[in-house]
Design an enzyme around this catalytic site. Structure first.
Site, mmCIF file in Angstrom:
data_model
loop_
_atom_site.group_PDB
_atom_site.id
_atom_site.type_symbol
_atom_site.label_atom_id
_atom_site.label_comp_id
_atom_site.label_asym_id
_atom_site.label_seq_id
_atom_site.Cartn_x
_atom_site.Cartn_y
_atom_site.Cartn_z
ATOM 1 N N HIS A 37 1.220 -1.418 0.181
ATOM 2 C CA HIS A 37 -0.024 -0.114 0.444
ATOM 3 C C HIS A 37 1.188 1.016 0.225
ATOM 4 O O HIS A 37 0.810 2.247 -0.625
ATOM 5 C CB HIS A 37 -0.908 -0.011 1.352
ATOM 6 C CG HIS A 37 -2.065 -1.203 1.253
ATOM 7 N ND1 HIS A 37 -2.120 -2.194 2.160
ATOM 8 C CD2 HIS A 37 -2.761 -1.658 1.172
ATOM 9 C CE1 HIS A 37 -2.601 -2.631 2.609
ATOM 10 N NE2 HIS A 37 -3.289 -2.551 1.542
ATOM 11 N N GLY A 149 -2.260 -1.724 -7.448
ATOM 12 C CA GLY A 149 -1.348 -2.397 -7.420
ATOM 13 C C GLY A 149 -1.722 -3.494 -8.380
ATOM 14 O O GLY A 149 -2.556 -4.557 -8.491
ATOM 15 N N MET A 186 2.363 -9.428 -0.634
ATOM 16 C CA MET A 186 2.129 -9.079 0.916
ATOM 17 C C MET A 186 0.933 -8.063 0.175
ATOM 18 O O MET A 186 0.609 -8.140 -0.610
ATOM 19 C CB MET A 186 3.303 -7.606 1.453
ATOM 20 C CG MET A 186 4.376 -7.626 1.613
ATOM 21 S SD MET A 186 5.296 -5.385 1.729
ATOM 22 C CE MET A 186 6.530 -6.460 2.239
ATOM 23 N N SER A 187 0.235 -8.824 1.629
ATOM 24 C CA SER A 187 -1.566 -9.156 1.798
ATOM 25 C C SER A 187 -2.101 -8.874 3.039
ATOM 26 O O SER A 187 -1.460 -9.575 3.955
ATOM 27 C CB SER A 187 -2.290 -10.413 1.747
ATOM 28 O OG SER A 187 -3.192 -9.966 1.603
ATOM 29 N N ARG A 189 -4.100 -9.465 4.232
ATOM 30 C CA ARG A 189 -5.099 -11.058 4.951
ATOM 31 C C ARG A 189 -3.680 -11.363 5.346
ATOM 32 O O ARG A 189 -4.015 -13.647 6.055
ATOM 33 C CB ARG A 189 -5.689 -11.976 4.242
ATOM 34 C CG ARG A 189 -7.344 -11.745 3.625
ATOM 35 C CD ARG A 189 -7.832 -12.538 2.575
ATOM 36 N NE ARG A 189 -9.562 -11.612 1.764
ATOM 37 C CZ ARG A 189 -9.398 -10.465 1.614
ATOM 38 N NH1 ARG A 189 -8.249 -9.991 0.619
ATOM 39 N NH2 ARG A 189 -10.526 -10.800 1.338
HETATM 40 P P1 AMP Z 1 -6.222 -3.799 -0.584
HETATM 41 O O1 AMP Z 1 -6.623 -2.793 0.561
HETATM 42 O O2 AMP Z 1 -5.822 -4.914 -0.397
HETATM 43 O O3 AMP Z 1 -7.685 -3.073 -1.093
HETATM 44 O O4 AMP Z 1 -5.749 -2.445 -1.685
HETATM 45 C C1 AMP Z 1 -5.538 -1.461 -2.048
HETATM 46 C C2 AMP Z 1 -4.487 -1.663 -3.174
HETATM 47 O O5 AMP Z 1 -3.458 -2.022 -3.072
HETATM 48 C C3 AMP Z 1 -4.939 -2.113 -4.180
HETATM 49 O O6 AMP Z 1 -4.968 -1.347 -5.403
HETATM 50 C C4 AMP Z 1 -4.317 -2.888 -4.772
HETATM 51 O O7 AMP Z 1 -3.646 -3.841 -6.238
HETATM 52 C C5 AMP Z 1 -2.662 -2.363 -3.617
HETATM 53 N N1 AMP Z 1 -1.524 -3.538 -2.811
HETATM 54 C C6 AMP Z 1 -2.605 -4.647 -1.783
HETATM 55 N N2 AMP Z 1 -1.165 -5.307 -2.715
HETATM 56 C C7 AMP Z 1 -0.142 -5.410 -2.420
HETATM 57 C C8 AMP Z 1 0.940 -5.322 -3.356
HETATM 58 N N3 AMP Z 1 1.740 -6.548 -2.347
HETATM 59 N N4 AMP Z 1 2.347 -4.430 -3.971
HETATM 60 C C9 AMP Z 1 1.346 -3.405 -4.131
HETATM 61 N N5 AMP Z 1 -0.005 -3.448 -4.270
HETATM 62 C C10 AMP Z 1 -0.468 -3.287 -3.209
#
Ligand code: AMP
Length: 281
Positions: A37, A149, A186-187, A189
């Site tokens: 993020h 991302g 990275m996630s 979750r």
């Molecule tokens: P999320 O909070 O999972 O909805 O993700 C918010 C944004 O962060 C989205 O555009 C995702 O694709 C991006 N994102 C999540 N994980 C990663 C990562 N490991 N590397 C780059 N961007 C990410």
């Protein structure tokens, strides 16, 4: 950093900033922030006068109630990270603020093929929910540049299609996937994984690197099968491993050795569903 919880206040603040000629970059999130993020925030703040982020765990994109209930929340840490990395504005609405009339969306987004494969197939309704919330956020923030991302490869395509079909004048900048040192994407979750699951999770990127190394033109189903069998043998439940054209996400069984392709994976480590992908050529 200024935190807004109300749409009206945020909109009028941004309107004033735009009048001053400031370019607006926007990186929406569901919180539980990590370096993936933050890479989007840094990209935005290096190219825009004003960087806006949002934290909103959007109920309408969860096709699994348990996944929604257990979605990690780390607000204080998130605020600290955003502030330290150049975010100017954080939008943190309540569900009521975003959906004052309930969750039903009068709009249906025509995503055609994209909604029938991979995440679209395995998570019914998910991309309609993504479009509903992203459309709403984009009309509130009205950014010049949107930062998302590659980690969510199909979602990037869906959001591009949403922007195209709704004729929004917004540039989309896709940031590369940020990984842990051992390769795990990275996630948020990942926070839900116990030690054993976390160790196993590295196998997801391992099989993607394996596919990237081994792929050859011609029949590619057997390579996919080897990857699925490898993960299954580790006790990882596979929703899919697919190889698809990078620009249209057409799932391939044969590859001509030339067209750009991407490998995509979705798996379960017990209750936790993780996705990853890798461009292959
Ligand atoms: P999320 O909070 O999972 O909805 O993700 C918010 C944004 O962060 C989205 O555009 C995702 O694709 C991006 N994102 C999540 N994980 C990663 C990562 N490991 N590397 C780059 N961007 C990410």
């Amino acid at each position: 950093m200024i935190v807004f919880k109300k749409i009206k206040e945020l909109s009028s603040f941004i309107e004033e900033e735009k009048k001053k000629g400031k370019s607006i970059g926007f990186a929406p999130t569901m919180g539980a922030l990590h370096d993936g993020h933050i890479s989007l925030i840094i990209n935005s703040s290096t190219s825009n006068r004003l960087t806006v982020s949002s934290i909103f765990v959007n109920p309408t994109q969860f096709n699994n109630a348990n996944d929604f209930d257990k979605y990690p929340i780390t607000i204080e840490k998130d605020i600290d990270l955003l502030e330290k990395n150049g975010c100017d504005i954080l939008f943190m609405p309540t569900v009521k603020e975003m959906y004052p009339n309930g969750f039903v969306n009068p709009l249906h987004y025509n995503l055609s093929y994209l909604e029938t494969v991979l995440e679209g197939k395995y998570r019914p309704g998910h991309f309609q929910g993504v479009c509903q919330v992203v459309h709403r956020l984009l009309s509130i923030v009205q950014p010049h540049n949107l930062y998302i991302g590659q980690k969510d490869y199909q979602q990037c395509m869906v959001i591009k299609k949403l922007i195209e079909t709704t004729h929004l004048n917004i540039n989309v900048i896709i940031g590369s996937t940020v990984r842990e040192l051992d390769g795990l994407a990275m996630s948020s979750r990942n926070m839900r994984l116990n030690n054993e699951e976390r160790k196993k999770a590295v196998k997801i990127s391992e099989v993607l690197f394996f596919i990237k190394k081994e792929i050859k033109s011609g029949y590619i189903e057997d390579l996919k099968e080897r990857a699925v069998n490898y993960l299954s043998a580790q006790g990882i439940k596979v929703d899919y491993i697919a190889i698809a054209t990078a620009d249209t996400l057409e799932v391939l069984e044969n590859w001509d050795g030339k067209c750009p392709i991407v490998a995509l994976a979705a798996v379960y480590l017990n209750e936790v569903r993780l996705i990853d992908n890798m461009l292959l050529n």
